[in-house]
Structures are given as C-alpha cells and as structure tokens.
Design an enzyme around this catalytic site. Structure first.
Site, PDB file in Angstrom:
ATOM      1  N   ASP A 347       0.867  -1.181   0.000  1.00 55.59           N
ATOM      2  CA  ASP A 347       0.000   0.000   0.000  1.00 55.59           C
ATOM      3  C   ASP A 347       0.896   1.220   0.000  1.00 55.59           C
ATOM      4  OD1 ASP A 347      -2.164  -1.549   0.347  1.00 55.59           O
ATOM      5  OD2 ASP A 347      -2.440  -1.109   2.468  1.00 55.59           O
ATOM      6  N   ASP A 653      -5.080  -3.578   4.866  1.00 53.40           N
ATOM      7  CA  ASP A 653      -5.578  -3.165   6.172  1.00 53.40           C
ATOM      8  C   ASP A 653      -7.093  -3.303   6.316  1.00 53.40           C
ATOM      9  OD1 ASP A 653      -6.227  -1.089   4.487  1.00 53.40           O
ATOM     10  OD2 ASP A 653      -4.655   0.238   5.229  1.00 53.40           O
ATOM     11  N   ASP A 657      -9.562  -6.622   2.198  1.00 57.66           N
ATOM     12  CA  ASP A 657      -8.218  -7.069   1.815  1.00 57.66           C
ATOM     13  C   ASP A 657      -7.968  -8.510   2.234  1.00 57.66           C
ATOM     14  OD1 ASP A 657      -7.482  -4.706   0.651  1.00 57.66           O
ATOM     15  OD2 ASP A 657      -6.676  -3.845   2.497  1.00 57.66           O
TER      16      ASP A 657
HETATM   17  P1  ATP Z   1      -3.470   2.965   0.077  1.00 55.91           P
HETATM   18  O1  ATP Z   1      -4.291   1.917  -0.580  1.00 55.91           O
HETATM   19  O2  ATP Z   1      -2.109   3.080  -0.443  1.00 55.91           O
HETATM   20  O3  ATP Z   1      -3.513   2.981   1.563  1.00 55.91           O
HETATM   21  P2  ATP Z   1      -5.228   5.207  -0.024  1.00 55.91           P
HETATM   22  O4  ATP Z   1      -5.240   5.388   1.431  1.00 55.91           O
HETATM   23  O5  ATP Z   1      -5.095   6.423  -0.869  1.00 55.91           O
HETATM   24  O6  ATP Z   1      -4.093   4.294  -0.509  1.00 55.91           O
HETATM   25  P3  ATP Z   1      -7.979   4.545   0.088  1.00 55.91           P
HETATM   26  O7  ATP Z   1      -7.993   4.710   1.544  1.00 55.91           O
HETATM   27  O8  ATP Z   1      -8.685   3.418  -0.567  1.00 55.91           O
HETATM   28  O9  ATP Z   1      -6.517   4.422  -0.465  1.00 55.91           O
HETATM   29  O10 ATP Z   1      -8.476   5.904  -0.521  1.00 55.91           O
HETATM   30  C1  ATP Z   1      -8.803   6.075  -1.885  1.00 55.91           C
HETATM   31  C2  ATP Z   1      -9.263   7.472  -2.155  1.00 55.91           C
HETATM   32  O11 ATP Z   1     -10.457   7.728  -1.430  1.00 55.91           O
HETATM   33  C3  ATP Z   1      -8.274   8.551  -1.709  1.00 55.91           C
HETATM   34  O12 ATP Z   1      -7.380   8.844  -2.719  1.00 55.91           O
HETATM   35  C4  ATP Z   1      -9.185   9.715  -1.398  1.00 55.91           C
HETATM   36  O13 ATP Z   1      -9.452  10.445  -2.577  1.00 55.91           O
HETATM   37  C5  ATP Z   1     -10.468   9.061  -0.943  1.00 55.91           C
HETATM   38  N1  ATP Z   1     -10.540   9.021   0.527  1.00 55.91           N
HETATM   39  C6  ATP Z   1      -9.713   8.398   1.379  1.00 55.91           C
HETATM   40  N2  ATP Z   1     -10.094   8.563   2.648  1.00 55.91           N
HETATM   41  C7  ATP Z   1     -11.194   9.307   2.637  1.00 55.91           C
HETATM   42  C8  ATP Z   1     -12.084   9.835   3.632  1.00 55.91           C
HETATM   43  N3  ATP Z   1     -11.896   9.602   4.930  1.00 55.91           N
HETATM   44  N4  ATP Z   1     -13.103  10.594   3.229  1.00 55.91           N
HETATM   45  C9  ATP Z   1     -13.316  10.807   1.928  1.00 55.91           C
HETATM   46  N5  ATP Z   1     -12.543  10.374   0.952  1.00 55.91           N
HETATM   47  C10 ATP Z   1     -11.490   9.624   1.264  1.00 55.91           C
END
Ligand code: ATP
Length: 922
Positions: A347, A653, A657
């Site tokens: 990730d 996480d 997953d």
């Molecule tokens: P990784 O998979 O590397 O941890 P990540 O944290 O960017 O990456 P996700 O948590 O799936 O992956 O988030 C995907 C997208 O969703 C982010 O790029 C963001 O635009 C949006 N996002 C993440 N967290 C929130 C939130 N709490 N509220 C609204 N949108 C969110």
C-alpha cells in the site's frame, strides 16, 4: 446459561450481582437496556470503569490448558531417532556393557533436556509476541471517543463498531447502520447476519438474537454501537473453552520435510548397520558381541537425533529477531517463506509514506490557494498568487473549508510532543485547515449538528454527511476522490454565486495537484429545504450537488522506505505499489521512492478491468504502480504474480483485503491502522505499519533459511564422517580406530552443543545482495550431497591417517584411539567455522573470532575433551590415555588442513559456479 451480571432490571445497578429477569436482547427499549446497565450514550466515567473492572475483572478469555512441563518433556522422546537409541541402550545393557548403555542414555537425556529448555523458551517467546498484537476497541467514555485495549472493557461500556472490527465483548446494539456480522465462530453459519436494534423474544436461539453482537464475531459491513452486556468468561464465546488453549506447534514445511528425511535416514542407517554387522562377523570373523557394539556406535553416530530440535530453535530465534524489528509473525511458515520472497506489493498511504498529512493547496473557482504552516499545528494561512488571502472575503474558500471539517470524524489534540490526530490522519489535516481559517471545529460541529452519514469505504471512495442548518433545512456534504465528486455535481460554487460546472477545468486542476504527488480530495454540497425523513442513501448523493473545491494534501515518503526500496532492488525483489489513490499521485510518490516499472507508468483499476487475461498477466509482471484499485484487483494481481511463479508479499488493512492477504504467500497486515479481519487473515503483522519493516523481515527470513542450511550442512556431514570411518574399518576387517563407547561420547558432547550454535548465526554480509532463493530448491541440494560425501571422505582420511601414524610409532591402541577421538572433535570444530559462512570466506578476522554462542559452544566442548583425555576417572570409563603435546599440535594441524581444503573448495565454486546453486547466482 446467561451471564448473571447482565441481568439487572431496569433501574437496578449491576453490582448487586443478582441474577436478573431482563434478558438484554429482550429489553423493552434501548433506554431500558442503558438503565439496566446503569450507563448512558456518553459512556461511563473513569471512576465507574475502575470500580466495574475491580468487580468483573478484565475482559479476557479463561486461560486455556497449556501443555504441562512433564508432557512437554516426554514429547521430546517421541521421535523415531530417539526410539532407536533407546532400543540400542536396552540391548547394550542386556549385553552387560553398562558404561556404553549409560552413555547412550545420557545422549538421549542431554538431547531431551536441551530440546525441552529451548523449545520452552521458544514457545514463551511466541506467546509474548502474540500478546503484542492485542485487540483494540473503540468506546465512548466521559462523552468522548477513545481507543482502548479490548481487555479493559467493562459491562456498561458503550462500544462503537465498524467494518473490519472483531466484536470485543457481548453487546446489546443501540445503533446499527447496514451492520452485518459474521458469527461463524459461534454458530458455524458462514453467511453474515443482518443486525438491528429491535427487541427479540427472550427464548430466541443464539443465531436469532439480531440485536446482539457477540464477542469474537466479525463485523463485515456497516457501523453500529452497543452496550457491553458481558465480558471475558461471561461472554457466549467464553463458554466455548474448547476453542482456546491451542498452541501453534513449531512446525513448518521445512521442519516437516526434515522430519520425514530423518525417518528415511534412520531406516537406511539400520539397514546399513545390519549389512556391516553381517559382513564383519561372517567375512572377517569379528566376535559378534564386539561387532554389535560397533554397529550400535555406528547407528548412534549416524542418526542426527539433535537436528529436529535445533531446526525448531533456529526458526524460533528468527521469529524473535523479526519481532524486534516490528514484524510480528502470526503463522510460523511465514518465517521460511519470507526468505524466498520475490515480489513485495505494498500500500502507499502510511506504509511507504508517513501518513502525516497537511493540506498544501485549496482550489476553488476563485483560484488556487497555497496553504502555509507545517504538520498538524493549526498555525498558518492562505496565499493567492503569493499574497495573503483572507477567508472572510472569500465565501468559496470558507465553504470548502467548512464542508471538509463537517464531513469529517477526526479531531486534533494538543500534546506535549505537539499536535496529534484522533482518527484518520487525512481528516485530521482538514481539521487543522479549518483552524487555520479561524474556525473552531467544536463550535462548528455543534452548530451544524450531524443528522446522518454514509461512511467512507475504499470501494466507493467518498463519504457523505447530513447536517441541519441553523437557519432551517439541511445541508449534505460529500468529500472523496475528485473524479467521483465531480461526477456527482451539476453546478459549482463561486464567490459571485452558483454557476454551471466546468468539469474539464476541475479535472485538470485535480490532475495538476496529483502530478506533484499530492493526495487530492473533492468537496461538494447540496442544500435541502427540509430535513429528510428517510435515512441517507446512495441515491441522495448521485447527482444535483454543487462543487465547492479541491484540496491537495502532501504526505511525504518515509525516508526509511527509500532505503528499503533500494535494498529490495539489490536483493532482486520487485516492489509494486498498489494504492487506492489517484494515478498521478501514485506515480509521483513512486518516483520519489525510486520504485521503477518498465516504463514508469501507473495503471488504474479501470485500465486493468479492460484487459484480457493474457494482457493482464504480462502487464502485472512489468508495471510497478497500480492506482485507484479496489481490493478485488489486489487479489487478481497476487494470483497473476503467483501464476508467474513469484513468491508474493501483499499488504492490506481493510476487511476486503482479507482474500488477497490469504492468497499471498505472506499476507502482511498493518498493526496500527489495520482492521482485526485483516490481521487475522495475515501471516505477519507490522507493529509500525512501515514498509521498511517488511524488508527487515525478509532480511531475517533469509538469515533463518541460511542458518537452517548451516545447521543441516554441519550435522549431516559430521555424522556421515564418523559413521564412514567405522564402516570402512569394519568392512576391511581392520582394528576399529575408535571404541564404540568413544563414538557415543563424541555424539553426546558435540551434537547438541556445536550444532546449536549455528542457530544463533548473524546474517552474512551479502544476504540482501543475492537474488531470492528458488522455492523449489530441495533441502538436500546437489551441493549438500557433494559436501556430505567430500567431508565424510576427508574425515575418514584424517582419522585413518592419524590412527595409522600413531600405531606405526608404537603407541598403545588406547592412546591411538584417544588421538582419533580428539581429531574427530577438532575436525568438527574447524568444519563449524567453515560452515558459518556459506557464501563468504571463513578465514577472516570476523570469521575466526566467531559469535558468543560459538565461543561458548566450542569452549564447552574443548573443556570436555580435556577432561576426557586427562582426567583419570574418565580415562577408566572411556579407555583413554593422555596425549602428548606433539600429537596435540598434529591434531590441530589436521583441523587446519580441513578448513583450508574447504576454503579452497568454496573459492573454486565461486569461480566456476557449477554445483553450488547459491554461489552460481553471483
Ligand atoms: P493505500 O491503498 O495506499 O492505503 P489510499 O489510502 O489512498 O491508498 P484509500 O484509503 O482506498 O486508499 O483511498 C482512496 C481514495 O479515497 C483517496 O485517494 C481519497 O481520494 C479518498 N478518501 C480516502 N479517505 C477518505 C475519507 N476519509 N473521506 C473521503 N474520501 C477519502
């Protein structure tokens, strides 16, 4: 049947401990349940928690019955190798050879005691490690949300549940939003149960109590809250004690493979012994009693009885070393697999990056604002084209900032160390932004009270919240991935008023921010003249929203991840970033970290969906950055890589997953931000969520594998050497160069001591500079077979030479044999120094000095040899004589020559490659 402490009647406090007549799932209303447990939606206060903790104890399961010390000790004898030795001792005693019988028994006993002590230590270490990943629970206490250890829960606590949690205690639900729970652990039913808050009949079966959440079950979707009705042994699961007390046995594929090999070897040794016995008696006329004793010595020398225990100990030491580097092993085979990993899929957020976010850019229809300040500290302001911009003058800026603070569950806390976040770090950055804009998040959130929400999930990539407006009506805020939010909007907000949306402009702005490595969020709103009567649904956010703006956040890469990526590259391990983030952001961060693909491109989940199976297969091999992926893509990526014969580490996480973590060769869950479901599906948990810890674990995994190989490479040839010396003498009808009881002695003092020291070997300098080991590489590689033959032959030559030389000089046979025993032990010691470095020369200062355990092991054996040679009682028992200084020097020279020959051999293979698969790579 029921936990007595849970059945207080409404109004009655629970510490009366009276069995109650109200069943939690049958309680009239939520209010009645709260009253029955003398609690409120704000939760208990600290004093009350302490009182209840003293009354009900910790929320722990009753201790399972561990194996008793005696049964663990007896288990040491449960091994074919040991059975053969015991039978030999019995027959030897029957023949009246008391000393021999006693020595064999001592061999068995020493082996059992060492195995018992070391295995006990290993088991305790594993238990301590599993305690390191103790479960957490979210509770309301004193009106605030806290994360506490699940074992600190007391009846009456208000617990908050969300997807991915393991329910920490038995709960009566007070709130349930699309809450679905997998109760398979209790009911065996694999389909998750839809939960609600309505009261259920008092006699409902466990599986039908839909307003309850049971300890140990898994939340697969939705959110909820409930009051704790039972803890520890008082929970439904607490009653099923049979589930507990299972200690994972210390067996991995390699140990099992070795066990099987040892069994075969025992059969072969017995067959050879019988044949040698027959030939010695029938052909050479050796008295059968003598021949029998010689054959017993032969069998005892050849059987690697200490090997299984030493291998187990090597693995346990590996687990401990990994834990010290923040990698906590949940399934033992992972220790071995880590050594052969060829691809790490990681990730991005929090693993490769620091997860310390700060909003750097705010884009509204008025323009692009730079945000100043650092970290979460709410100090800084806004610049537009380099000049300070005030929020009061810019309604569009104020609207975005307000929306991002309301559609948000995090809060900031000032600690001695600075500002820290309670909740999602990204949302924390948005709270800091609101404070920089002069807003008070607390006041804002109480003025615009939240009425409902759609929680964030990685599948939909947005969250929505509904708030009442002080002037009447309601407002719906949505925040999420920009392309999702832009698609929901028809209009955009500008300081001059609303106007139709220019989607192209917003998309270009989002891409520009992402290309700088920023994580981009879109914020939109919809005003509703009235508070809706129905709960918020996906249809409500589908369209008709007004775009407020974009936020660009920086999340710098971790410095240690940069180093770790480089280490992977030199170790022939490919690193792939698989993230939910925007493709441009992912590619920019990958670039900063030096993660290279074939052409530096990032593919998105949508790109992958358009591909044929064969295209997918080849793309997955070459591309290193995957963005906007969903958990299903992760699973397909792992499968495709495995199809390509890669050994894959996959991190994760979330709840979704779990399938890819299970499918991966080593699934790695995040210890901090990971859900319980992910942790349970994983083979390893990272205590610090850090990519560098995965690489540290691979480093240790390779070391463990090297050490296992060293243990085997030392044990088999030394056993073979001693055995071959006896076989040769018996087959040729010569005088035995070593008496049977002396063979037993050598076995007793060297097998457990010298072999065991190799379990503690530190990593060789080049562990992370060679390519991953082939998984199908057999334990008994051609190289090892060659080594067994070579070392055995060298042992025979040295032993026969020393023996013949002593006899030629007219030394009595006892003295000649004492010289031979000492020669064998010295050869074993020198060979140990050679094996300590499989891949590098041993004749270096570092190699000669050895480790603490090598020095202790060798010191103990040397002392024992002096006693064996010079102490009169030992001379009587073992028929030995004092050895002259000249012979002592000759013995040392024999060891030295062996070491030099083997060093020459190492160098030869290093030059020509050939049989040694490890050296061939380089
Ligand atoms: P990784 O998979 O590397 O941890 P990540 O944290 O960017 O990456 P996700 O948590 O799936 O992956 O988030 C995907 C997208 O969703 C982010 O790029 C963001 O635009 C949006 N996002 C993440 N967290 C929130 C939130 N709490 N509220 C609204 N949108 C969110």
């Amino acid at each position: 049947m029921h936990n007595p402490a849970c059945f207080a009647e409404a109004g009655e406090t629970i510490d009366t401990q009276k069995p109650l007549r109200v069943v939690p799932w049958h309680a009239d209303s939520v209010a009645a349940t709260l009253t029955a447990f003398d609690t409120s939606p704000e939760g208990l206060d600290t004093a009350e928690v302490l009182r209840r903790l003293a009354l009900h104890g910790y929320n722990r399961m009753p201790e399972g019955e561990g194996r008793s010390a005696l049964s663990r000790f007896l288990a040491q004898f449960n091994n074919v190798l040991i059975h053969v030795l015991l039978a030999a001792a019995a027959v030897t005693a029957l023949l009246g050879h008391w000393v021999d019988a006693a020595v064999i028994l001592l061999v068995v006993l020493v082996n059992a005691v060492i195995g018992f002590i070391q295995e006990g230590r290993a088991e305790r270490a594993l238990e301590a490690i599993s305690a390191m990943i103790s479960a957490q629970a979210s509770v309301m206490r004193d009106g605030k949300r806290h994360t506490i250890k699940a074992e600190e829960l007391v009846p009456g606590d208000i617990v908050l549940l969300e997807a991915g949690d393991r329910v920490p205690a038995d709960l009566r639900l007070l709130r349930a939003r699309s809450l679905r729970i997998d109760e398979g652990i209790l009911t065996g039913e694999s389909v998750p149960v839809e939960k609600g808050t309505s009261r259920i009949g008092a006699d409902a079966a466990l599986g039908d109590r839909t307003c309850m959440a049971f300890s140990g079950s898994l939340v697969v979707a939705g959110q909820g809250a409930g009051v704790v009705t039972g803890t520890g042994a008082g929970t439904e699961i607490g009653r099923i004690t049979s589930l507990l007390g299972e200690v994972e046995t210390l067996a991995t594929p390699l140990v099992r493979q070795m066990d099987q090999f040892a069994r075969m070897l025992t059969g072969a040794i017995l067959a050879v012994s019988v044949a040698v016995f027959g030939i010695a008696v029938a052909v050479h006329g050796m008295p059968w009693g003598d021949a029998f004793m010689a054959v017993v010595g032969l069998a005892v020398a050849a059987i690697p009885e200490g090997l299984p225990a030493v291998m187990t100990i090597t693995l346990a030491i590996g687990v401990q070393r990994m834990a010290a580097r923040n990698a906590i092993i949940r399934r033992l085979p992972a220790v071995e697999t880590l050594g052969s990993v060829s691809v790490i899929c990681s990730d991005k957020t929090g693993t490769l990056t620091r997860n310390e976010m700060m909003v750097q850019t705010v884009v509204t229809s008025d323009g692009r604002f730079e945000v100043t300040g650092s970290g979460y500290a709410p100090e800084g302001g806004f610049l537009l084209d380099g000049t300070r911009a005030s929020v009061e003058d810019r309604t569009s800026l104020a609207e975005v900032v307000r929306g991002s603070c309301l559609c948000n569950d995090a809060s900031l806390r000032r600690t001695e160390a600075g500002w820290s976040v309670n909740g999602d770090p990204m949302e924390g950055a948005l709270v800091s932004l609101a404070m920089k804009a002069g807003m008070d998040p607390h006041e804002l959130r109480s003025r615009f009270g939240r009425l409902d929400e759609i929680p964030f999930d990685a599948q939909h990539r947005f969250m929505a919240s509904l708030h009442h407006l002080p002037e009447g009506g309601a407002v719906l805020y949505v925040k999420g991935a920009p392309e999702r939010v832009i698609a929901m909007c028809g209009r955009e907000h500008a300081s001059s008023g609303e106007r139709p949306l220019d989607a192209g402009w917003w998309t270009a702005q989002a891409d520009a921010a992402a290309r700088q490595g920023q994580r981009v969020l879109g914020i939109a709103a919809k005003r509703l003249p009235q508070v809706p009567s129905k709960p918020l649904a996906f249809a409500d956010v589908d369209d008709g929203l007004t775009m407020l703006g974009l936020l660009g956040l920086i999340d710098p890469p971790r410095d240690e991840a940069l180093v770790a990526v480089r280490e992977c590259q030199s170790a022939g391990i490919r690193v792939k970033m698989i993230t939910g983030d925007h493709a441009a952001t992912a590619a920019a961060i990958a670039g900063m970290l030096g993660i290279r693909g074939s052409d530096g491109r990032a593919l998105t989940g949508a790109d992958l969906d358009r591909m044929s199976e064969s295209e997918f297969q080849s793309v997955v091999r070459d591309v290193s950055v995957f963005a906007r992926t969903s958990p299903e893509h992760k699973l397909r990526i792992v499968q495709a890589l495995q199809h390509d014969r890669a050994i894959v580490v996959m991190t994760g996480d979330g709840v979704n997953d779990a399938p890819s973590l299970k499918q991966a060769d080593v699934g790695v869950a995040m210890g901090r931000k990971g859900t319980e479901v992910a942790k349970e599906a994983a083979g390893m948990v990272l205590a610090d969520d850090n990519f560098a810890s995965i690489v540290a674990a691979v480093h240790e995994g390779r070391t463990v594998h090297d050490n296992l190989k060293k243990v085997i490479s030392w044990t088999l040839p030394t056993n073979g050497g001693v055995a071959l010396a006896i076989i040769t003498a018996m087959l040729l009808g010569l005088t035995l160069p070593i008496a049977p009881v002396q063979i037993l002695w050598i076995n007793m003092i060297t097998a457990a001591t010298l072999g065991l020291t190799l379990a503690y070997e530190p990593p060789e300098p080049d562990v992370m500079r060679r390519p991953p080991r082939r998984v199908d590489e057999p334990i008994l590689s051609r190289f090892l077979v060659w080594r067994i033959v070579l070392v055995s032959v060298l042992f025979v030559v040295a032993v026969s030479g020393m023996f013949a030389w002593a006899i030629r000089r007219g030394l009595p046979i006892e003295e000649a044999r004492t010289i031979v025993v000492n020669t064998l032990v010295v050869l074993e010691i020198f060979y140990l120094f050679s094996v300590r470095f499989l891949h590098a020369p041993s004749l270096t200062w570092h190699g000669v000095v050895g480790t603490r355990s090598v020095l202790i092991g060798v010191g103990a054996v040397v002392l024992a040899q002096f006693a064996f040679t010079y102490l009169p009682p030992m001379q009587v028992l073992f028929h030995t004589r004092a050895v002259s200084l000249l012979d002592g020097v000759a013995i040392m020279a024999a060891g030295m020559i062996l070491l030099l020959i083997l060093e020459g051999e190492k160098r030869l293979w290093g030059r020509v490659g050939g049989l040694n698969p490890d050296l061939k790579h380089r």
